[in-house]
Design an enzyme around this catalytic site. Structure first.
Site, short mmCIF file in Angstrom:
data_model
loop_
_atom_site.label_atom_id
_atom_site.label_comp_id
_atom_site.label_asym_id
_atom_site.label_seq_id
_atom_site.Cartn_x
_atom_site.Cartn_y
_atom_site.Cartn_z
CB SER A 1 -84.24 -24.88 -10.09
OG SER A 1 -84.48 -23.50 -9.91
CB CYS B 1 -87.86 -21.01 -2.19
SG CYS B 1 -89.13 -21.71 -3.27
CG HIS C 1 -88.48 -18.84 -7.35
ND1 HIS C 1 -88.21 -19.75 -8.34
CD2 HIS C 1 -89.04 -19.55 -6.33
CE1 HIS C 1 -88.60 -20.96 -7.95
NE2 HIS C 1 -89.08 -20.87 -6.73
N1 LIG Z 1 -85.73 -26.77 -5.20
C1 LIG Z 1 -85.99 -25.68 -4.49
O1 LIG Z 1 -85.84 -24.55 -4.96
C2 LIG Z 1 -86.46 -25.78 -3.07
C3 LIG Z 1 -86.56 -24.58 -2.35
C4 LIG Z 1 -86.98 -24.64 -1.03
C5 LIG Z 1 -87.29 -25.84 -0.46
N2 LIG Z 1 -87.21 -26.98 -1.20
C6 LIG Z 1 -87.56 -28.24 -0.54
O2 LIG Z 1 -86.37 -29.00 -0.36
C7 LIG Z 1 -86.67 -30.38 -0.48
C8 LIG Z 1 -85.80 -30.99 -1.57
O3 LIG Z 1 -86.05 -30.32 -2.79
P1 LIG Z 1 -85.15 -30.52 -4.08
O4 LIG Z 1 -85.59 -29.50 -5.03
O5 LIG Z 1 -83.72 -30.62 -3.71
O6 LIG Z 1 -85.67 -31.96 -4.59
P2 LIG Z 1 -84.94 -33.01 -5.52
O7 LIG Z 1 -83.95 -32.35 -6.41
O8 LIG Z 1 -86.03 -33.80 -6.13
O9 LIG Z 1 -84.13 -33.93 -4.49
C9 LIG Z 1 -84.79 -34.75 -3.55
C10 LIG Z 1 -83.78 -35.43 -2.64
O10 LIG Z 1 -84.48 -36.19 -1.66
C11 LIG Z 1 -84.06 -37.54 -1.71
N3 LIG Z 1 -85.18 -38.41 -1.40
C12 LIG Z 1 -86.37 -38.48 -2.04
N4 LIG Z 1 -87.15 -39.40 -1.47
C13 LIG Z 1 -86.42 -39.95 -0.45
C14 LIG Z 1 -86.67 -40.95 0.51
N5 LIG Z 1 -87.83 -41.62 0.56
N6 LIG Z 1 -85.70 -41.25 1.40
C15 LIG Z 1 -84.53 -40.60 1.37
N7 LIG Z 1 -84.23 -39.63 0.48
C16 LIG Z 1 -85.18 -39.31 -0.42
C17 LIG Z 1 -83.58 -37.73 -3.13
O11 LIG Z 1 -82.72 -38.84 -3.17
P3 LIG Z 1 -82.53 -39.72 -4.51
O12 LIG Z 1 -81.60 -38.94 -5.40
O13 LIG Z 1 -81.91 -40.97 -3.98
O14 LIG Z 1 -83.88 -39.92 -5.09
C18 LIG Z 1 -82.86 -36.40 -3.37
O15 LIG Z 1 -81.60 -36.42 -2.72
C19 LIG Z 1 -88.17 -30.45 -0.74
O16 LIG Z 1 -88.85 -30.62 0.48
C20 LIG Z 1 -88.49 -29.13 -1.35
O17 LIG Z 1 -89.83 -28.75 -1.17
C21 LIG Z 1 -86.78 -26.98 -2.49
#
Ligand SMILES: NC(=O)c1ccc[n+]([C@@H]2O[C@H](COP(=O)([O-])OP(=O)(O)OC[C@H]3O[C@@H](n4cnc5c(N)ncnc54)[C@H](OP(=O)(O)O)[C@@H]3O)[C@@H](O)[C@H]2O)c1
Length: 347
Positions: free
Chosen positions: A160, A130, A243
């Site tokens: 976030s 990001c 950010h």
């Molecule tokens: N947040 C940001 O600003 C951001 C920015 C860029 C990239 N990212 C990337 O995007 C991805 C998700 O981030 P997020 O912030 O959305 O995280 P998050 O809010 O923690 O959500 C994680 C998601 O992944 C699912 N998940 C976790 N473990 C799993 C598994 N073993 N099998 C299937 N589903 C699983 C969770 O499902 P449950 O609800 O069932 O646990 C939830 O839907 C990460 O790789 C992160 O690095 C995030």
């Protein structure tokens, strides 16, 4: 007759997944079928999309059958476990995690910067980190005019960025502190409310954390050059969403603030926010929910004749993750870069 596509969101219940759903609806992405996938923890849940409740399924082999595009947003280990399965079943995977970003066979795309690289995909396209997306959207238009030699980035990253649970934790910590209770940190390593700390991703031998090295390595890959010298310091701050980044740029010859302002004023994905009289510049609360990267405080670096300073804020769940992924999907559709046989045709 218009084409529509069968989509799956892996990680649909997360911070990025929820935003993906909202953006697919508001951008009216042509969807023939939508599968929402997450972990076993989400069994029994459903999420709203276009007025309907769609059940969330636990991810499985079968979930990727008859899917054209997978928007993967469930962390690196989940992507490593499932991306190849989805590709083998004929889907293109747009992956938000860091699992494949530096793989030379996987394009790393910011549509405003290097859209042409998408044509080389072999089933997986990576969405950059990001902080990197936000920085490249602002720096690329300047780099195109005069190649940047060195970038010094200092980031101020919101809760976030660590997901939906980190946002909830900061809210709970804030209310605990205001009630005279000790803040509890379980998702983030330390209390973030009324505090800040260096990004807690693993450190390398040189003392740089993974987040900082992502900015270095991913920016070079996206810009298509290893020649730019880049250093970064990434800090987590008690902001809920969006950010901020202070960016110092060094060019070979002077780059006037006026020229930079003019270029950025007409650059895709950038919105200038500069009111010098009122000291109004980009702020995370104003970047929240916005598609554009807000850029301002463009000024000459008084310590270097060819240096330029700028300040930016961007919604990293939106442009830093979900929006960028959907823009990649839109690019694939517009340029016909999906397997044509896989595209579902509806009238
Ligand atoms: N947040 C940001 O600003 C951001 C920015 C860029 C990239 N990212 C990337 O995007 C991805 C998700 O981030 P997020 O912030 O959305 O995280 P998050 O809010 O923690 O959500 C994680 C998601 O992944 C699912 N998940 C976790 N473990 C799993 C598994 N073993 N099998 C299937 N589903 C699983 C969770 O499902 P449950 O609800 O069932 O646990 C939830 O839907 C990460 O790789 C992160 O690095 C995030």
């Amino acid at each position: 007759m218009s084409k529509s596509y069968r989509l799956a969101i892996l990680g649909a219940t997360g911070a990025v997944g929820t935003e993906l759903l909202e953006l697919l609806e508001s951008r009216n992405f042509p969807i023939a079928d939508l599968k929402l996938l997450a972990s076993e923890r989400s069994a029994g849940r459903s999420l709203r999309f276009k007025g309907e409740n769609i059940p969330v399924e636990p991810v499985s082999d079968r979930a990727f059958e008859n899917v054209d595009i997978v928007l993967a947003s469930a962390g690196g280990s989940t992507s490593k476990a499932w991306a190849a399965v989805a590709v083998a079943k004929g889907a293109v995977v747009i992956d938000n995690s860091s699992a494949f970003r530096m793989n030379p066979e996987v394009p790393l795309i910011v549509p405003e910067v290097n859209p042409l690289a998408a044509a080389n995909h072999q089933g997986i396209i990576a969405n950059p980190n990001c902080t990197t997306i936000l920085m490249t959207v602002a720096v690329w238009p300047l780099h195109k005019v005069k190649p940047v030699q060195r970038i010094v980035a200092s980031t101020y990253q919101s809760a976030s960025g660590a997901g939906a649970r980190a946002m909830a934790e900061v809210k709970a910590q804030t209310s605990a502190i205001l009630q005279g209770q000790p803040p509890v940190a379980k998702v983030l390593p330390y209390p973030l409310a009324f505090n800040l700390f260096p990004h807690n991703s693993p450190l390398n031998d040189l003392g740089y954390c993974e987040e900082e090295m992502k900015m270095v390595n991913e920016t070079r890959k996206i810009f298509g050059t290893q020649q730019i010298r880049i250093t970064a310091t990434c800090i987590r701050v008690p902001v809920l969403r969006a950010h901020s980044e202070a960016i110092n740029l060094e060019f070979e010859t002077p780059f006037s603030a006026e020229e930079a302002r003019e270029i950025l004023n007409s650059s895709p994905g950038v919105k200038l926010v500069e009111d010098w009289k009122t000291n109004h510049f980009p702020m995370p609360i104003e970047a929240t929910g916005k598609d554009e990267v807000l850029v301002g405080r463009i000024r000459q670096d008084i310590s270097h004749p060819c240096g330029l300073e700028l300040w930016l804020c961007g919604d990293q769940i939106r442009k830093g993750a979900a929006l960028n992924a959907i823009q990649i999907a839109e690019l694939l559709v517009e340029k016909n870069l999906l397997q044509p046989s896989k595209a579902y045709v509806s009238s």
